[in-house]
Design an enzyme around this catalytic site. Structure first.
Site, PDB file in Angstrom:
ATOM      1  N   CYS A 243       0.803  -1.213  -0.226  1.00  0.00           N
ATOM      2  CA  CYS A 243      -0.151  -0.091  -0.011  1.00  0.00           C
ATOM      3  C   CYS A 243       0.942   1.122  -0.255  1.00  0.00           C
ATOM      4  O   CYS A 243       0.896   1.911   1.000  1.00  0.00           O
ATOM      5  CB  CYS A 243      -0.762  -0.080   1.153  1.00  0.00           C
ATOM      6  SG  CYS A 243      -2.201   1.159   0.957  1.00  0.00           S
TER       7      CYS A 243
ATOM      8  N   CYS B 252      -5.763   2.388  -5.057  1.00  0.00           N
ATOM      9  CA  CYS B 252      -5.209   2.931  -3.837  1.00  0.00           C
ATOM     10  C   CYS B 252      -6.142   4.077  -3.461  1.00  0.00           C
ATOM     11  O   CYS B 252      -6.100   5.037  -4.209  1.00  0.00           O
ATOM     12  CB  CYS B 252      -3.767   3.533  -3.974  1.00  0.00           C
ATOM     13  SG  CYS B 252      -3.029   4.317  -2.517  1.00  0.00           S
TER      14      CYS B 252
END
Length: 447
Positions: free
Chosen positions: A199, A376
Site C-alpha cells: 500500500c 489505492c
C-alpha cells in the site's frame, strides 16, 4: 495489505506436534490435500474460499478438508483500517479477529508456519518438522516488515513519549492518533522508504489526515508538515502524482524526494536521511511517522520457488509459477509487477482460482488473465478521497470515471467507500470468497 502472514509479525508462533495439527484441523488425520494455501491473510482466505466455491459451481465439489491453509498466527488483521485508526476514525479492535474463527468447516486450518518448500515432491515442511503434501499449492504468504533495518526505530516505537509512530503495525497504529491529536506545535514529518512496500499510498494518506486535523483544530500555523520520501515523486502513476503534488503545494506541505530514512535518535528527536549521492541530512522532528522498509519473507526468499530478488516467481498474467506447474501465487509475496494492495488481491484471486480449477480438472490453464489491476484509496482529508486505480504499465484503469468524471477529483463518496464500505465488504465478503474487486459480488467470467 497485512493480514495473518501479511501482518509481517505475530504475537505468538504456535508450536504444536504434527499429530495435534492433523487432529485439530480436520476430522481425520491426514497430511495430504488437494490444495494447500500458505498464508491465512487476505489473499489466502479469499482464494481458499473461492477455490472451494469454484469446484462446487463447476459440479466437481471438493470434500470438506480437501483445502488446507497453513498459518500459525493467532489473529487476522484488516490492515487498510489502520489508517482510519491513525486518523482517529475507528478503534483498532474493529480490524482484528481471531484467525481460527474465520475458517468455514470445509477448509482445514493447520496452525503452523511453513519452513521450507519442496516443489519437486509437491510438499512443504512446517516449522515443527511435519510434511504436508499437495496436488496444487497457492502461496499467499505476504511480505516482511524490516523494523530493525532503521537503527533506533524499534526502540522509539516502544517509547510512548518518543513521538515516533507507524500505521504499519496493529500495536502502534493507535499511537499515531495519540501523537497527532496531542501535538500543539512543531515539526510533523511523514516518511516513505525507497523500494517496494505494501500500500504505497498509505504513508501519505496519514499525512493528509494529520494536516487536515491540524487545520480543523486551529494548529495549522503552528505545525509544519513535511513529506520526506525515498521515492522520486508523490506517487508512481504520473496522473495521480501530478494531482497530489499540486495539492501538496496548495496546502504548503514541504517535501524532500529521494531522501531515505536511515536512523532515528529518539532522545534528541532527530531523524537522519540518506540522499542519492550517499550524503546524509538530519531533520529535527516533534512527531515522526515512519513507514519501514519491506521485502520478501526469509522462508520464501531462500526457497526454490523464489526469483533472484526473493519473490515467488509467477507469470504476470496467469499467476502460475514459471517453473512448477502446480504452484500459484498472489498478493504481496508474488513477483507481480504491480502495487501490493488488498485491491490487487481482489482481482488476482479469481484468476488464480480459475486457472487452478482448470489445471486440476482438465490439465491446462483457462483463459483467465490478470492485467495488473490495483487500487489505492488516497485519503486526502476528512470527508474526501482520491481513488487511484491502475494496471500494468502504471496506466489508469478507473471504475467510476465514466459516471463521475476524472478520479483525481477528491470525493466524499470515495471517502465513505474507504471508511465504511470497504471494511464491511472485507469482513463479510472478501475473505469469504465472495467479493471480486471491480466486479463487486459478481464472480468475473473469463472468455
Amino acid at each position: 495489505m497485512i493480514v495473518g502472514y501479511l501482518a509481517g509479525s505475530r504475537a505468538f508462533h504456535a508450536r504444536v506436534s504434527t499429530s495435534f495439527v492433523r487432529l485439530a484441523s480436520t476430522s481425520t488425520s491426514r497430511d495430504k490435500f488437494k490444495v494447500v494455501v500458505v498464508g491465512g491473510g487476505s489473499g489466502g482466505l479469499a482464494v481458499a474460499n473461492q477455490i472451494y466455491n469454484r469446484f462446487k459451481s463447476g459440479g466437481k465439489s471438493l470434500n470438506p478438508g480437501d483445502i488446507a491453509v497453513l498459518d500459525a498466527a493467532d489473529y487476522h488483521y484488516y490492515q487498510p483500517g489502520w489508517t482510519l485508526v491513525g486518523a482517529g476514525l475507528r478503534p483498532k479492535s474493529d480490524f482484528r479477529q481471531p484467525l481460527g474463527s474465520l475458517f468455514p468447516s470445509y477448509i482445514s486450518h493447520i496452525p503452523e508456519n511453513v519452513a521450507t518448500f519442496s516443489p519437486t515432491t509437491s510438499s512443504v515442511t512446517t516449522s515443527s518438522g511435519g510434511k504436508v503434501e499437495y496436488e496444487s499449492l497457492v502461496v499467499a504468504a505476504g511480505i516482511k516488515i524490516n523494523w530493525d533495518a532503521i537503527p533506533g526505530l524499534s526502540q522509539a516505537l516502544a517509547d510512548p513519549k518518543s513521538g515516533v509512530s507507524s500505521i504499519y503495525s496493529y500495536d502502534t497504529c493507535d499511537k499515531v492518533w495519540r501523537d497527532i491529536s496531542n501535538l500543539q506545535s512543531g515539526n510533523a514529518i511523514f516518511t516513505q522508504p525507497a523500494g517496494v512496500i505494501k500500500c504505497a499510498g498509505a504513508p501519505q494518506k496519514i499525512m493528509w489526515m494529520a494536516w487536515d486535523h491540524f487545520q480543523r483544530t486551529g494548529k495549522g500555523y503552528d505545525v509544519k508538515v513535511d513529506f520526506v520520501t525515498g521515492m522520486p515523486s508523490m506517487f508512481s502513476v504520473k496522473k495521480y502524482s501530478d494531482a497530489l503534488n499540486a495539492l501538496r503545494i496548495e496546502r504548503r506541505i514541504g517535501a524532500d524526494f529521494q531522501h531515505n530514512l536511515v536512523s532515528i535518535d529518539a532522545g534528541n528527536k532527530k531523524a537522519t536521511f540518506k540522499k542519492p549521492d550517499g550524503t546524509t541530512v538530519d531533520r529535527e522532528y516533534t512527531i515522526l511517522h515512519v513507514t519501514p522498509p519491506m521485502g520478501p519473507l526469509d522462508f520464501v526468499k531462500r526457497s526454490p520457488i523464489a526469483d533472484a530478488t526473493g519473490w515467488v516467481e509467477v507469470d504476470s498474467s496467469t499467476l502460475r509459477h514459471v517453473k512448477f506447474g502446480n504452484v500459484f501465487s498472489l498478493g504481496d509475496c508474488s513477483s507481480l509487477p504491480t502495487s501490493k494492495t488488498a485491491a490487487a488481491i481482489t482481482s488476482q484471486a479469481p484468476v488464480v482460482t480459475e486457472n487452478l480449477f482448470s489445471f486440476m480438472t482438465v490439465g491446462e490453464l483457462s483463459n483467465a488473465r490478470y492485467d495488473g489491476y490495483t487500487s489505492c484509496p488516497l485519503l486526502t482529508g476528512y470527508g474526501e478521497l482520491m481513488l487511484a486505480e491502475f494496471k500494468y504499465g502504471l496506466e489508469p484503469k478507473e471504475s467510476f470515471a465514466r459516471y463521475l468524471g476524472d478520479q483525481t477529483a477528491r470525493r466524499r463518496l470515495f471517502y465513505h467507500f474507504k471508511k465504511d464500505l470497504f471494511p464491511w465488504a472485507y469482513w463479510n465478503r472478501m475473505i469469504k470468497g465472495t467479493w471480486f474487486g471491480p466486479s463487486g459480488p459478481f464472480r468475473p467470467h473469463f472468455a
